[in-house]
Structures are given as structure tokens and as C-alpha cells.
Design a protein around this motif. Structure first.
Motif, PDB file in Angstrom:
ATOM      1  N   SER A 195       0.850  -1.198   0.000  1.00  0.00           N
ATOM      2  CA  SER A 195       0.000   0.000   0.000  1.00  0.00           C
ATOM      3  C   SER A 195       0.876   1.235   0.000  1.00  0.00           C
ATOM      4  O   SER A 195       1.746   1.373   0.852  1.00  0.00           O
ATOM      5  N   PHE A 237      -1.751   5.879   9.494  1.00  0.00           N
ATOM      6  CA  PHE A 237      -1.354   5.533   8.130  1.00  0.00           C
ATOM      7  C   PHE A 237      -2.600   5.606   7.263  1.00  0.00           C
ATOM      8  O   PHE A 237      -3.639   5.034   7.594  1.00  0.00           O
ATOM      9  N   THR A 238      -2.509   6.351   6.157  1.00  0.00           N
ATOM     10  CA  THR A 238      -3.667   6.481   5.273  1.00  0.00           C
ATOM     11  C   THR A 238      -3.258   6.368   3.815  1.00  0.00           C
ATOM     12  O   THR A 238      -2.166   6.793   3.430  1.00  0.00           O
ATOM     13  N   THR A 239      -4.124   5.754   3.027  1.00  0.00           N
ATOM     14  CA  THR A 239      -3.887   5.715   1.584  1.00  0.00           C
ATOM     15  C   THR A 239      -4.668   6.848   0.909  1.00  0.00           C
ATOM     16  O   THR A 239      -4.624   7.000  -0.296  1.00  0.00           O
ATOM     17  N   ARG A 240      -5.406   7.611   1.736  1.00  0.00           N
ATOM     18  CA  ARG A 240      -6.253   8.676   1.184  1.00  0.00           C
ATOM     19  C   ARG A 240      -6.029  10.020   1.875  1.00  0.00           C
ATOM     20  O   ARG A 240      -6.961  10.591   2.464  1.00  0.00           O
ATOM     21  N   THR A 250      -8.541  12.923   1.669  1.00  0.00           N
ATOM     22  CA  THR A 250      -9.793  13.024   2.431  1.00  0.00           C
ATOM     23  C   THR A 250      -9.586  13.751   3.761  1.00  0.00           C
ATOM     24  O   THR A 250     -10.488  13.776   4.598  1.00  0.00           O
ATOM     25  N   TYR A 287     -12.053  -2.746  14.304  1.00  0.00           N
ATOM     26  CA  TYR A 287     -11.654  -2.803  12.898  1.00  0.00           C
ATOM     27  C   TYR A 287     -10.264  -2.267  12.622  1.00  0.00           C
ATOM     28  O   TYR A 287      -9.757  -2.396  11.498  1.00  0.00           O
ATOM     29  N   VAL A 340      -6.502  -2.866  12.997  1.00  0.00           N
ATOM     30  CA  VAL A 340      -5.618  -4.001  13.249  1.00  0.00           C
ATOM     31  C   VAL A 340      -4.370  -3.523  13.972  1.00  0.00           C
ATOM     32  O   VAL A 340      -3.774  -2.507  13.605  1.00  0.00           O
ATOM     33  N   TYR A 354      -0.765  -3.482  11.845  1.00  0.00           N
ATOM     34  CA  TYR A 354      -0.702  -2.950  10.484  1.00  0.00           C
ATOM     35  C   TYR A 354      -0.587  -1.444  10.567  1.00  0.00           C
ATOM     36  O   TYR A 354      -1.220  -0.800  11.409  1.00  0.00           O
ATOM     37  N   ALA A 371      -1.349   1.251  13.531  1.00  0.00           N
ATOM     38  CA  ALA A 371      -2.421   0.801  14.422  1.00  0.00           C
ATOM     39  C   ALA A 371      -3.376   1.947  14.761  1.00  0.00           C
ATOM     40  O   ALA A 371      -4.038   1.935  15.794  1.00  0.00           O
ATOM     41  N   ALA A 372      -3.401   2.965  13.904  1.00  0.00           N
ATOM     42  CA  ALA A 372      -4.309   4.105  14.096  1.00  0.00           C
ATOM     43  C   ALA A 372      -4.802   4.591  12.738  1.00  0.00           C
ATOM     44  O   ALA A 372      -4.062   4.566  11.756  1.00  0.00           O
ATOM     45  N   VAL A 373      -6.073   4.984  12.705  1.00  0.00           N
ATOM     46  CA  VAL A 373      -6.714   5.364  11.452  1.00  0.00           C
ATOM     47  C   VAL A 373      -7.373   6.725  11.620  1.00  0.00           C
ATOM     48  O   VAL A 373      -7.948   7.009  12.669  1.00  0.00           O
ATOM     49  N   VAL A 390     -12.841   8.931   8.421  1.00  0.00           N
ATOM     50  CA  VAL A 390     -13.463   9.810   7.429  1.00  0.00           C
ATOM     51  C   VAL A 390     -14.814   9.211   7.040  1.00  0.00           C
ATOM     52  O   VAL A 390     -14.939   8.540   6.026  1.00  0.00           O
ATOM     53  N   HIS A 400     -16.199   9.146   3.391  1.00  0.00           N
ATOM     54  CA  HIS A 400     -15.542   8.446   2.278  1.00  0.00           C
ATOM     55  C   HIS A 400     -15.196   6.996   2.558  1.00  0.00           C
ATOM     56  O   HIS A 400     -14.793   6.281   1.659  1.00  0.00           O
ATOM     57  N   ASP A 401     -15.288   6.582   3.794  1.00  0.00           N
ATOM     58  CA  ASP A 401     -14.904   5.213   4.111  1.00  0.00           C
ATOM     59  C   ASP A 401     -16.062   4.504   4.807  1.00  0.00           C
ATOM     60  O   ASP A 401     -16.630   5.030   5.769  1.00  0.00           O
ATOM     61  N   ARG A 461     -16.320   1.689   6.618  1.00  0.00           N
ATOM     62  CA  ARG A 461     -16.190   1.244   8.010  1.00  0.00           C
ATOM     63  C   ARG A 461     -16.254   2.439   8.956  1.00  0.00           C
ATOM     64  O   ARG A 461     -16.845   2.383  10.020  1.00  0.00           O
TER      65      ARG A 461
HETATM   66  C1  ANZ Z   1      -8.417   7.437   5.675  1.00  0.00           C
HETATM   67  C2  ANZ Z   1      -9.237   6.848   4.621  1.00  0.00           C
HETATM   68  C3  ANZ Z   1     -10.280   7.399   3.892  1.00  0.00           C
HETATM   69  C4  ANZ Z   1      -8.837   5.540   4.344  1.00  0.00           C
HETATM   70  C5  ANZ Z   1     -10.888   6.660   2.945  1.00  0.00           C
HETATM   71  C6  ANZ Z   1      -9.411   4.749   3.406  1.00  0.00           C
HETATM   72  C7  ANZ Z   1     -10.471   5.309   2.689  1.00  0.00           C
HETATM   73  P1  ANZ Z   1      -4.726  -0.603   2.772  1.00  0.00           P
HETATM   74  O1  ANZ Z   1      -5.031  -0.410   1.325  1.00  0.00           O
HETATM   75  O2  ANZ Z   1      -5.141  -1.927   3.295  1.00  0.00           O
HETATM   76  O3  ANZ Z   1      -3.299  -0.261   3.113  1.00  0.00           O
HETATM   77  N1  ANZ Z   1      -6.045   1.662   7.914  1.00  0.00           N
HETATM   78  C8  ANZ Z   1      -4.813   2.082   8.147  1.00  0.00           C
HETATM   79  N2  ANZ Z   1      -4.240   1.371   9.145  1.00  0.00           N
HETATM   80  C9  ANZ Z   1      -5.153   0.471   9.526  1.00  0.00           C
HETATM   81  C10 ANZ Z   1      -5.175  -0.527  10.522  1.00  0.00           C
HETATM   82  N3  ANZ Z   1      -4.126  -0.765  11.319  1.00  0.00           N
HETATM   83  N4  ANZ Z   1      -6.283  -1.280  10.646  1.00  0.00           N
HETATM   84  C11 ANZ Z   1      -7.359  -1.073   9.846  1.00  0.00           C
HETATM   85  N5  ANZ Z   1      -7.394  -0.129   8.909  1.00  0.00           N
HETATM   86  C12 ANZ Z   1      -6.311   0.647   8.750  1.00  0.00           C
HETATM   87  O4  ANZ Z   1      -5.672   0.426   3.548  1.00  0.00           O
HETATM   88  C13 ANZ Z   1      -5.188   1.544   4.181  1.00  0.00           C
HETATM   89  C14 ANZ Z   1      -6.372   2.279   4.733  1.00  0.00           C
HETATM   90  O5  ANZ Z   1      -6.943   1.444   5.748  1.00  0.00           O
HETATM   91  C15 ANZ Z   1      -5.975   3.568   5.353  1.00  0.00           C
HETATM   92  O6  ANZ Z   1      -6.464   4.681   4.612  1.00  0.00           O
HETATM   93  C16 ANZ Z   1      -6.801   3.608   6.648  1.00  0.00           C
HETATM   94  O7  ANZ Z   1      -7.995   4.239   6.286  1.00  0.00           O
HETATM   95  C17 ANZ Z   1      -7.049   2.166   6.948  1.00  0.00           C
HETATM   96  F1  ANZ Z   1     -11.882   7.168   2.214  1.00  0.00           F
HETATM   97  O8  ANZ Z   1      -7.337   6.497   5.903  1.00  0.00           O
HETATM   98  B1  ANZ Z   1      -7.645   5.229   5.272  1.00  0.00           B
END
Ligand code: ANZ
Ligand code: ZN
Length: 714
Positions: free
Chosen positions: A225, A243-246, A249, A285, A287, A290, A293-295, A298, A301-302, A304
Motif C-alpha cells: 500500500s 497511516f492512510t492511503t487517502r 480526504t 476494525y 488491526v 498494520y 495501528a491508528a486510522v 473519514v 468516504h470510508d 467502516r
Molecule cells: C483514511 C481513509 C479514507 C482511508 C478513505 C481509506 C479510505 P490498505 O489499502 O489496506 O493499506 N487503515 C490504516 N491502518 C489500519 C489498521 N491498522 N487497521 C485497519 N485499517 C487501517 O488500507 C489503508 C487504509 O486502511 C488507510 O487509509 C486507513 O484508512 C485504513 F476514504 O485512511 B484510510
């Protein structure tokens, strides 16, 4: 003389072994071809028909390659160490070491009876000290390279096998070996740093010629990721990172979610751009191991995050998205790449495995056993059952664990855990080409000539287990300078699964097929050909008793044909059918489409029966059939005075002049624009083409290109 498979099969198996027909000449082979199949963990109940299915399919490929001029090396062995074999021994009340010998004998006898072209001189059994000495050596090399380490962590614990398991062996919360529930336990364990190779394991996949579904499974498991780490200040001091992939947002963040057990829960974080106060919740939710361990939550947009926000009455912001880079800048985020892949938990609290060759000294910490002292022999103990205390049964064997420190000579304690079975199988293919050497784990010269493996066939269920571990171990050995390639298997093909009359085979349903019975009744040739006839090899097939007879009859007809009166000379009328079949069978074998290759041979047999076949035609037919039914073809080859073994004879080649199609695609155009394409007999003239095209009206002009197109200018 009647076709008697029971008699001829045993005879040829013996003769092949005595003649060393399938032993490659390692030293002078000109075209080495390493044809590998996954070695199994056999139980005393013996070979499952599913194993036989896989082995036959792999063998056909190897046999064709041999006849096509390659020096084929097709080894076999068994993976008899580990939890699976130990569980089986416990179930039947036997000692695993004693049981291993029983299973081994039975296994090799069965393997003989299926008629594969195995190189019997090079077998490996993972529980032999001559083998596991080198599994231990491998552990020590990993330790010296910094790739084996201990850490305390939340690990998977099988409540039935009473041992820890790796993530790969606990997928979906179930034990890979026994299917029981897996729980989390905090324990200190040995790990292999497979994560150091995450990027390479992922990148190299692109260039591998592997079944696509296996590559996809590995990609998902490695789970790369690309995202960003963003820091949130806490209101009463300190900070936390998400940690965020977005990052785009960011303006919509209305809360923070952390894994259970995090110290932040209940605090208030501050939005890095707006300064808004954000509550911090501990949730399921997120983990623990990974990302951070903090999200950042949003809800807009998400999914969960939305579900969680709705359940907790958290505000959903409709703030717009920011361009990715602008967002990163505003909140001071740092680009980060994360992998889902975790390190490989390698220690097991069980008896039946190679003792991990490490010694712990209070003063000098962990020390590897000196290599001159390998193997660390697994002692034969009565009490081998797992105790569930988090310790191996060897932990109560004083004569085993008492040791002296290799560093300071002081009193020390030997590691009592054994290593994971998947370590045994992560390098066996390196040993096969010189399986009896006692000097080295694998012979560098033979490795050079015979590896990487040219064709590997096995089950897709090992996508992220054996296949991933083997790639990792090979990469590590490459970086240590022991092998000059990074990837062990150039081509990998997953075979399908066999079912029985529409249902999964299982002991509880009592529908497991024992290949022995069929081999006794009809012969291995019939069973082999039947298994391959069911469906494309990659798909598996549905085993039906009544259909086995069809193949038996087919082989009987082949027998009768050869024993009948064959004329001398050549029969021109049959050449077209023969050459078409050669092409079809050759190409189908290359694609592992054995079922259609067999159908093509059935059609050819009918033509041979109806025509007046000459010995040469029948010999060609036998050659095509030889990889599938090696015994009957060998016998008949002898009757036709074929030279040497049919399995070393040259594969037939087709002559293109017989293959040409009788039809071609006639393109019909009007004013140069294509209107239709139809099939037309080759060699037709313009008048015939006009008639077939059946275009209305009278054209001004007609342009006709022989065997290609007709164009009407209107
Ligand atoms: C804000 C956000 C907005 C996210 C959005 C997603 C969508 P992958 O692709 O699996 O790497 N995340 C980060 N750490 C996590 C953890 N320890 N346990 C559960 N979820 C976790 O997914 C990364 C996305 O999963 C991250 O991006 C985070 O949510 C969540 F519209 O951040 B996201
Ligand atoms: Zn288990």
C-alpha cells in the motif's frame, strides 16, 4: 494374448528401475530439464488419488519433454516431518518416528505402482538426520545474516495443535493443519524476516511464468500500500500517527480510531489543518500490527468509518477532497509504503521437527550451535505429545536441553522448540540433484546445471505458504552467495482438484478414492489416462466409477489393433489424420490440456481401426500415447520391434503439408468495405465465390483474390 495390465506393469516398472531409465546423466546432460512436483506428506493410509492426479499430470509433461530430447530430471521424496504427520501418529496411537518408517515404505511402494518416470536415486525425506542437518544449517545461516530473530508478539495459537502458527498457516482464523480455531497469545518466538524481501517478492512476480491465480494470491498477501503517515497532535500533549492511503480526504476527518490496547483511547486529537477537536476511539476494525495501528476516521468516504460514526453519533463532514499533493503538504504528511506481509513465525512447540539449532546463555545471549556439531538430533522420547504450556515436549528432557555455551563454555540451555515444517520444504528442490551428498546441503555444480526448476506443478493451496517461503529462502541464499538465481521456479502451474460424483472427497463422507484398488483392477495406465481425461488438468475433475471402464476399453482396443495384422509399407490415406493428431497432442501437452489430447487419440484410433494401418503409423500413435499410458505402450513397442525403450524414442513431428486447413475465411466486401466473412472451401474460383457471397444486384466490377477475398464494386 489378452491385455493383462497387472502383469506387464510390474514387469516394466522393475525393468525401468534396473535399467535406470529415468536417471539423468548429471555430468554430461546436454539439455537439462528439471521437472518437479510437490512432494507430499503421506500418512500410512497411503496416497490419496488427489496426489496421484497431480503426480500423473506432472509426469506426462516430463515424459513428453524427455521424448522431445531433453534430459529430464523428475525426483520424488516425502515431507514427513511436522505437525500433520505427528497429528496422524497421535490419532492412531503410534510414535511419529516409528510411523514415519511405515508410511515411507508404503508411500514408495505406491509411487512405484503409478508408473511415473522418477529418478529413484535422488530421494529426500525431511525427517532423515542427513537432511535436517541442513535444514538446521539453513536456520543458522539465516541467523548469521540477521534474518532470524526473537521477539515477543501477539501470535497465532492453535487450540488443538497446541502450538503457535505463522500468519500464512492461520489464514481466516483457522489452523492450516487441523482446521481448529486459532486464538491470539502473547509469546516470545523465533521469526524469519521475510518482510525484508517484501518488495522483491512482489516485483519479481511480474516476470514469472506462473498460474495467474497464484501470482494474484501472492500479490494480495504481500499487500503493498502506498500512502502517507500523518501526525495528529493530542490536546493534552504528545501525538499520534495514522497511516492512510487517502490523504486527499483529510478535510473530512471527524474522529480517530485506534486498535484495542492502544494508550490513546479516550484522548482528544487536534485536526492538523482546521484545529478541530477529534475524539479517539478504540475499535475492532483497526488491526494492531498494520500501519501505525491508528486510522483517521473519514465517515464521508470510508464505509467502516461511516458505520462506526453512525453507531457512535459522530459528525459526518461533507468537506471536499483536496488534491493529493496539496493535502500532503497542508498536513505535513510523509509518504510511506506499507506491506501487509508479516515476518514468518518459525518456531513450533511440538516434537516432530528439526530442533532449532540455537543455544541460550545467560551471559552471551543466543548462540548458534557450531556447524561441526550438526545435526542436533531429535531424541527419541516417549512423551512427545504437545502439552499446551507454550513449551515444546523437549523442554522436559534434561539430557537434551542441557548444553554448554559455544561462546564462553559456561552452562547454557538448548532451544527446545522445533522449526516449522514449511522450512523443511522451502529448500528440498535444491538438494534433489545431489540428494545423497553428506558434505554440503546442495551441490553447487549441479545447482548450476539444473536449477532453477524448469517446470513445477502443484496445488494452488500453497500459493502463500510453500511457494512464498521457497522464494524467500532462495532469495536469502542468493544474497548469501550460495545460488546465483533469485527465483527457484521458472514456470509454475497449479493443477485442479478432483471431486467424486460432484462432492468433495472426505473421510467423513467415506468417498475418498484409494488409487490402489483401481490400479489392481484396471492397471495404472487406465487410471492415469482416466484421471487426465476428466477435464483440463488445471481444472480438476469429477471422478465417476462407471467412466473408468471407457478408458479401459480404449486401451484394450489399442492392444487389439497392434496384435492384429499390420501391413508393411505406408498408408497414404491415414497421413492427414496422423499428422493432425501429432500436432494436437504436442500442443495440448504443452498447455497441460491432456483431456483434449486424449480425445484426439481416441479419434485417431478409430481411423486406424477403420483404415489399413501399417506398423509405422501405429508406432507413431504409441509414441503419442506413451506419456499417458507408459506400460502398455512400452510393451506394444517391443512387440513391434521398436528400438530401445519407447520412452527414449524421438517424439513424432508433424509435417505442415498435412495440416493445412481445407477451408479459409472468405472476406466479402462491397466497394472495399468488409460486409461479411464466411467459410469457403480452399481453391474455389471467382464464379464459385460470387455464388457463395450471394450479393444482390449486378456489380460494375468484381475483384477476386484467390483464397482471400471478393470485392464487389457497385
Ligand atoms: C483514511 C481513509 C479514507 C482511508 C478513505 C481509506 C479510505 P490498505 O489499502 O489496506 O493499506 N487503515 C490504516 N491502518 C489500519 C489498521 N491498522 N487497521 C485497519 N485499517 C487501517 O488500507 C489503508 C487504509 O486502511 C488507510 O487509509 C486507513 O484508512 C485504513 F476514504 O485512511 B484510510
Ligand atoms: Zn492445529
Amino acid at each position: 494374448m489378452k491385455y493383462n495390465p497387472q502383469k506387464i506393469e510390474k514387469k516394466w516398472q522393475k525393468k525401468w528401475t534396473v535399467d535406470k531409465l529415468y536417471e539423468p546423466d548429471f555430468a554430461s546432460a546436454k539439455k537439462p530439464f528439471y521437472n518437479l512436483m510437490m512432494f507430499p506428506y503421506p500418512s500410512a493410509e497411503g496416497l490419496h488419488v488427489g496426489n496421484m492426479y497431480a503426480f500423473t499430470g506432472a509426469d506426462i509433461y516430463g515424459r513428453a519433454k524427455r521424448m522431445q530430447g531433453h534430459d529430464v530430471f523428475e525426483p520424488i521424496g516425502l515431507d514427513g516431518f511436522g505437525i500433520h504427520s505427528e497429528n496422524y501418529a497421535m490419532k492412531i496411537g503410534a510414535h511419529p518416528a516409528a510411523q514415519a518408517k511405515v508410511s515411507e515404505k508404503r508411500f514408495y511402494k505406491q509411487m512405484d505402482s503409478i508408473g511415473n518416470g522418477f529418478a529413484w536415486d535422488e530421494k529426500v525425506e525431511t525427517y532423515n538426520p542427513e537432511y535436517y542437518k541442513w535444514t538446521q544449517w539453513l536456520f543458522i545461516q539465516m541467523f548469521k545474516k540477521g534474518l532470524a530473530y526473537r521477539k515477543k508478539a501477539e501470535v497465532n495459537w492453535c487450540t488443538s495443535c497446541l502450538t503457535v502458527l505463522s500468519d500464512e498457516q492461520a489464514e481466516g482464523g483457522k489452523c492450516e493443519r487441523c482446521g481448529s480455531a486459532v486464538i491470539k497469545k502473547e509469546l516470545e518466538q523465533w521469526f524469519f524476516k521475510i518482510t525484508d524481501y517484501a518488495e522483491k517478492l512482489l516485483k519479481n512476480l511480474d516476470a514469472l511464468d506462473w498460474s495467474e491465480k497464484v501470482k494474484i494470491a501472492q500479490r494480495n498477501w504481500i499487500g503493498k500500500s502506498e500512502g502517507a503517515e500523518i501526525t495528529f497532535k493530542l490536546k493534552d500533549g504528545g501525538e499520534l500517527k495514522v497511516f492512510t492511503t487517502r490523504p486527499d480526504t483529510i478535510m473530512g476527518v471527524t474522529f480517530i480510531a485506534v486498535a484495542h490496547g492502544s494508550i490513546y483511547a479516550g484522548k482528544i486529537a487536534v485536526h492538523p489543518v482546521t484545529g478541530a477537536e477529534l475524539p479517539v476511539y478504540a475499535t475492532d476494525y483497526v488491526v494492531a500490527d498494520y500501519g501505525t495501528a491508528a486510522v483517521m476516521g473519514v465517515p464521508a468516504h470510508d464505509e467502516r468509518d461511516r458505520a462506526f460514526a453512525e453507531a457512535h453519533g459522530i459528525y459526518v463532514s461533507d468537506a471536499p477532497l483536496l488534491p493529493y499533493d496539496e493535502a500532503l503538504k497542508k498536513c505535513g504528511g510523509k509518504k510511506e509504503t506499507r506491506f501487509r506481509l508479516r515476518d514468518w513465525l518459525i518456531s513450533r512447540q511440538r516434537y516432530w521437527g528439526p530442533p532449532i539449532p540455537m543455544i541460550h546463555c545467560e551471559k552471551c545471549d543466543w548462540q548458534p550451535v557450531p556447524e561441526s556439531e550438526l545435526p542436533v538430533l531429535l531424541p527419541r522420547v516417549k512423551n512427545f505429545r504437545p502439552e499446551g504450556t507454550g513449551k515444546s515436549p523437549l523442554a522436559s528432557v534434561k539430557s537434551f536441553y542441557e548444553a554448554t555455551c559455544p561462546q564462553c563454555g559456561g552452562k547454557a540451555r538448548r532451544e527446545t522448540d522445533v522449526s516449522d515444517t514449511f522450512l523443511d520444504s522451502s529448500w528440498y528442490f535444491l538438494r534433489y540433484p545431489d540428494a545423497c551428498t553428506t558434505e554440503v546441503p546442495f551441490s553447487p555444480e549441479r545447482i548450476k546445471d539444473w536449477l532453477p526448476v524448469d517446470m513445477y506443478i502443484g496445488g494452488a493451496e500453497h500459493s502463500v505458504l510453500h511457494l512464498l517461503y521457497s522464494r524467500f529462502v532462495t532469495m536469502a541464499l542468493h544474497d548469501m552467495g550460495y545460488v546465483d538465481f533469485e527465483e527457484p521456479f521458472t514456470v509454475f502451474r497449479a493443477h485442479g482438484l478432483l471431486i467424486k460424483e460432484g462432492a468433495k472427497m472426505s473421510k467423513s463422507k467415506g468417498n475418498v478414492i484409494n488409487p490402489d484398488e483401481y490400479i489392481e483392477r484396471y492397471g495404472a495406465d487406465t487410471l492415469r489416462t482416466y484421471l487426465m481425461f476428466l477435464a483440463p488438468f488445471s481444472q480438476g475433475g469429477d471422478f465417476r466409477d462407471e467412466s473408468v471402464m471407457g478408458i479401459y476399453r480404449f486401451l484394450n482396443r489399442v492392444w487389439v489393433l497392434v496384435l492384429g495384422n499390420l501391413t508393411a509399407g505406408s498408408n497414404g490415406a491415414l497421413q492427414k489424420a496422423i499428422h493432425k493428431t501429432i500436432k494436437k497432442v504436442t500442443e495440448d501437452i504443452a498447455d497441460l490440456k491432456y483431456n483434449t489430447a486424449i480425445s484426439a487419440m481416441m479419434i485417431l484410433l478409430r481411423e486406424l481401426e477403420a483404415g489399413e494401418p501399417v506398423a509405422e503409423d501405429v508406432k507413431t500413435f504409441l509414441k503419442l500415447l506413451a506419456p499417458f499410458a507408459p506400460h502398455i505402450t512400452e510393451e506394444l513397442w517391443g512387440m513391434l520391434n521398436g528400438e530401445g525403450s519407447i520412452h527414449k524414442s524421438a517424439w513424432p513431428v508433424w509435417d505442415a503439408k498435412f495440416i493445412e486447413e481445407d477451408e479459409f475465411d472468405l472476406v466479402i466486401q462491397i466497394n472495399g468495405k468488409t460486409k461479411r466473412v464466411i467459410k469457403a472451401p480452399k481453391g474455389i474460383d471467382e464464379a464459385e465465390a460470387v455464388r457463395l457471397a450471394a450479393v444482390d444486384g449486378a456489380p460494375k466490377r468484381v475483384i477476386f483474390v484467390h483464397n482471400r477475398l471478393i470485392n464487389f464494386i457497385i
